[in-house]
Design an enzyme around this catalytic site. Structure first.
Site, mmCIF file in Angstrom:
data_model
loop_
_atom_site.group_PDB
_atom_site.id
_atom_site.type_symbol
_atom_site.label_atom_id
_atom_site.label_comp_id
_atom_site.label_asym_id
_atom_site.label_seq_id
_atom_site.Cartn_x
_atom_site.Cartn_y
_atom_site.Cartn_z
ATOM 1 N N ASP A 132 0.848 -1.194 0.000
ATOM 2 C CA ASP A 132 0.000 0.000 0.000
ATOM 3 C C ASP A 132 0.887 1.249 0.000
ATOM 4 O O ASP A 132 2.042 1.190 0.421
ATOM 5 C CB ASP A 132 -0.867 0.041 1.266
ATOM 6 C CG ASP A 132 -2.055 -0.925 1.207
ATOM 7 O OD1 ASP A 132 -2.316 -1.516 0.142
ATOM 8 O OD2 ASP A 132 -2.716 -1.089 2.245
ATOM 9 N N ARG A 183 -1.417 -0.670 -8.533
ATOM 10 C CA ARG A 183 -2.810 -0.367 -8.164
ATOM 11 C C ARG A 183 -2.922 1.159 -8.184
ATOM 12 O O ARG A 183 -2.151 1.853 -7.511
ATOM 13 C CB ARG A 183 -3.130 -0.882 -6.768
ATOM 14 C CG ARG A 183 -4.513 -0.424 -6.283
ATOM 15 C CD ARG A 183 -4.671 -0.505 -4.775
ATOM 16 N NE ARG A 183 -4.653 -1.865 -4.277
ATOM 17 C CZ ARG A 183 -4.249 -2.182 -3.042
ATOM 18 N NH1 ARG A 183 -3.819 -1.244 -2.216
ATOM 19 N NH2 ARG A 183 -4.272 -3.424 -2.640
HETATM 20 P P1 FDA Z 1 -14.073 9.439 -4.468
HETATM 21 O O1 FDA Z 1 -13.579 9.713 -3.103
HETATM 22 O O2 FDA Z 1 -14.146 10.560 -5.436
HETATM 23 O O3 FDA Z 1 -15.473 8.737 -4.347
HETATM 24 C C1 FDA Z 1 -16.262 8.382 -5.473
HETATM 25 C C2 FDA Z 1 -17.583 7.807 -4.978
HETATM 26 O O4 FDA Z 1 -17.323 6.581 -4.285
HETATM 27 C C3 FDA Z 1 -18.282 8.675 -3.942
HETATM 28 O O5 FDA Z 1 -19.116 9.612 -4.552
HETATM 29 C C4 FDA Z 1 -19.051 7.636 -3.147
HETATM 30 O O6 FDA Z 1 -20.219 7.254 -3.839
HETATM 31 C C5 FDA Z 1 -18.145 6.450 -3.147
HETATM 32 N N1 FDA Z 1 -17.295 6.393 -1.949
HETATM 33 C C6 FDA Z 1 -15.979 6.673 -1.861
HETATM 34 N N2 FDA Z 1 -15.499 6.457 -0.619
HETATM 35 C C7 FDA Z 1 -16.547 6.031 0.100
HETATM 36 C C8 FDA Z 1 -16.697 5.615 1.446
HETATM 37 N N3 FDA Z 1 -15.690 5.616 2.314
HETATM 38 N N4 FDA Z 1 -17.938 5.221 1.845
HETATM 39 C C9 FDA Z 1 -18.985 5.186 0.986
HETATM 40 N N5 FDA Z 1 -18.884 5.567 -0.317
HETATM 41 C C10 FDA Z 1 -17.702 5.983 -0.751
HETATM 42 N N6 FDA Z 1 -5.310 5.060 -0.707
HETATM 43 C C11 FDA Z 1 -4.013 5.291 -0.465
HETATM 44 O O7 FDA Z 1 -3.627 6.437 -0.238
HETATM 45 N N7 FDA Z 1 -3.119 4.247 -0.440
HETATM 46 C C12 FDA Z 1 -3.496 2.967 -0.704
HETATM 47 O O8 FDA Z 1 -2.655 2.062 -0.699
HETATM 48 C C13 FDA Z 1 -4.858 2.715 -0.982
HETATM 49 N N8 FDA Z 1 -5.317 1.461 -1.235
HETATM 50 C C14 FDA Z 1 -6.620 1.284 -1.659
HETATM 51 C C15 FDA Z 1 -7.056 0.033 -2.082
HETATM 52 C C16 FDA Z 1 -8.321 -0.111 -2.607
HETATM 53 C C17 FDA Z 1 -8.758 -1.464 -3.089
HETATM 54 C C18 FDA Z 1 -9.194 1.017 -2.700
HETATM 55 C C19 FDA Z 1 -10.546 0.905 -3.304
HETATM 56 C C20 FDA Z 1 -8.779 2.231 -2.239
HETATM 57 C C21 FDA Z 1 -7.505 2.388 -1.708
HETATM 58 N N9 FDA Z 1 -7.084 3.623 -1.236
HETATM 59 C C22 FDA Z 1 -5.751 3.811 -0.967
HETATM 60 C C23 FDA Z 1 -8.068 4.695 -0.959
HETATM 61 C C24 FDA Z 1 -8.209 5.674 -2.093
HETATM 62 O O9 FDA Z 1 -7.045 6.463 -2.212
HETATM 63 C C25 FDA Z 1 -9.411 6.607 -1.861
HETATM 64 O O10 FDA Z 1 -9.217 7.330 -0.663
HETATM 65 C C26 FDA Z 1 -10.751 5.900 -1.782
HETATM 66 O O11 FDA Z 1 -10.814 4.836 -2.686
HETATM 67 C C27 FDA Z 1 -11.901 6.884 -2.091
HETATM 68 O O12 FDA Z 1 -11.716 7.421 -3.374
HETATM 69 P P2 FDA Z 1 -12.543 6.987 -4.679
HETATM 70 O O13 FDA Z 1 -11.559 6.623 -5.746
HETATM 71 O O14 FDA Z 1 -13.507 5.934 -4.384
HETATM 72 O O15 FDA Z 1 -13.198 8.312 -5.189
#
Ligand code: FDA
Length: 307
Positions: A132, A183
């Site tokens: 990560d 990733r």
């Molecule tokens: P964004 O935050 O723009 O959200 C898009 C939509 O997704 C929102 O409108 C909502 O509908 C939904 N959503 C997002 N988060 C939600 C929540 N907590 N609860 C409910 N709905 C939600 N980060 C990092 O810095 N280092 C890492 O190693 C990782 N590893 C990692 C693994 C995996 C498998 C995932 C999915 C994510 C990570 N992350 C991470 C976290 C990533 O950086 C990010 O903070 C989250 O995925 C939220 O961002 P989105 O891409 O979903 O978009």
């Protein structure tokens, strides 16, 4: 963005952590929405059910920044034990690891040895291990450790890049050269303006640029996001370039957008669920609240049920 900062500050609060620990992981507790359990056995049970529905898995043993090398040693041993339990259970062999847990801030050389120890136990059993990515201050060391271990022959080792950081597009070019599996995420940490985009639209635009490059030049990319617009763009891009759904995967966090996870799976996409477990779930949980304060509703509902 203010809420993200607020929840990150609250994540460091010991009294709040103690209070949350009393209720969060009780049966039906609010943290169970995003955390599979406190033990590896609980995580395996949840993982087995997800796998039976067709999801791919990665297990994350929660815990961050240790303060002594003994704690880092204990965390690495715990990962080795987790790997053995995963093998015995028959679920998919895939782990996600945070280097701050293995002593990154204390001694990068010891941290490298600790990660090597996990890989030496896991690699012969066919595991894929993903490192990560944490705060921007750790990116250089994290990438250097991954490079070192790749050069020592650990091929089934991948990394994470955060589109929020200005530097990540250059880092992507380096990872592509090394054929490291990436990733792609937006980035979960509150980062300052000198190093990171502050506006969602800039983070998203960088994500899309990096996604396109990964899809055409990457080694089995993992697109980790719950953002339906970016997911749709990735799918359109893939089909316009004749990239089949078996050449990349989507990844989402356990408990987040379960509807979207199921929909993508039923449409033939590969979907990996990131399954965190362990006693140190509080900071992880607070980051999820910071991303979407509406998640507080789960906390309130579950606390009301407690009474
Ligand atoms: P964004 O935050 O723009 O959200 C898009 C939509 O997704 C929102 O409108 C909502 O509908 C939904 N959503 C997002 N988060 C939600 C929540 N907590 N609860 C409910 N709905 C939600 N980060 C990092 O810095 N280092 C890492 O190693 C990782 N590893 C990692 C693994 C995996 C498998 C995932 C999915 C994510 C990570 N992350 C991470 C976290 C990533 O950086 C990010 O903070 C989250 O995925 C939220 O961002 P989105 O891409 O979903 O978009």
């Amino acid at each position: 963005m203010l809420s993200k900062a607020l929840f990150h500050a609250l994540a460091a609060s010991r009294p709040l952590e103690r209070l949350a620990s009393r209720y969060g992981m009780a049966p039906g507790g609010f943290a169970r929405r995003f955390v599979a359990g406190e033990t590896v056995a609980e995580a395996i049970e949840v993982g087995r059910a997800l796998q039976a529905r067709g999801f791919l898995l990665t297990l994350d043993q929660l815990g961050e920044r240790v303060s002594t090398l003994d704690e880092a040693d204990a965390a690495s041993r715990a990962y080795v034990r987790t790997a053995a339990e995963v093998v015995a259970s028959g679920i998919e062999r895939n782990l996600s690891v945070k280097l701050s847990q293995l002593g990154l801030h204390l001694d990068p050389a010891v941290c490298t040895d600790n990660l090597r120890r996990i890989l030496m136990a896991a690699a012969p059993q066919g595991f894929f291990v993903r490192v990560d990515m944490e705060e921007s201050s750790t990116v250089d060391t994290t990438l250097a450790i991954v490079k070192t271990l790749r050069e020592q022959g650990f091929d089934e080792l991948g990394v994470v890049l955060q589109s929020a950081l200005y530097r990540s597009e250059q880092d992507l070019a380096r990872m592509l050269e090394l054929r490291v599996r990436v990733r792609l995420v937006k980035g979960a940490y509150k980062e300052p303006k000198p190093v990171a985009y502050q506006k969602k639209r800039d983070v998203d635009a960088a994500y899309e640029r990096m996604m396109r490059r990964l899809m055409t030049e990457g080694n089995y990319p993992a697109l980790a996001t719950h953002d339906p617009v970016l997911i749709q763009r990735a799918r359109q891009f893939a089909s316009s370039r004749g990239i089949g759904p078996d050449r990349f995967e989507f990844q989402m966090l356990y408990g987040v957008r379960r509807d979207l996870q199921t929909a993508l799976l039923s449409e033939g996409c590969r979907v990996r669920v990131y399954l965190p477990f362990g006693r140190e779930w509080f900071p992880y949980y607070m980051r999820r609240l910071g991303e979407r304060p509406a998640n507080l509703a789960f906390v309130v509902r579950s606390l009301l049920r407690e009474r």
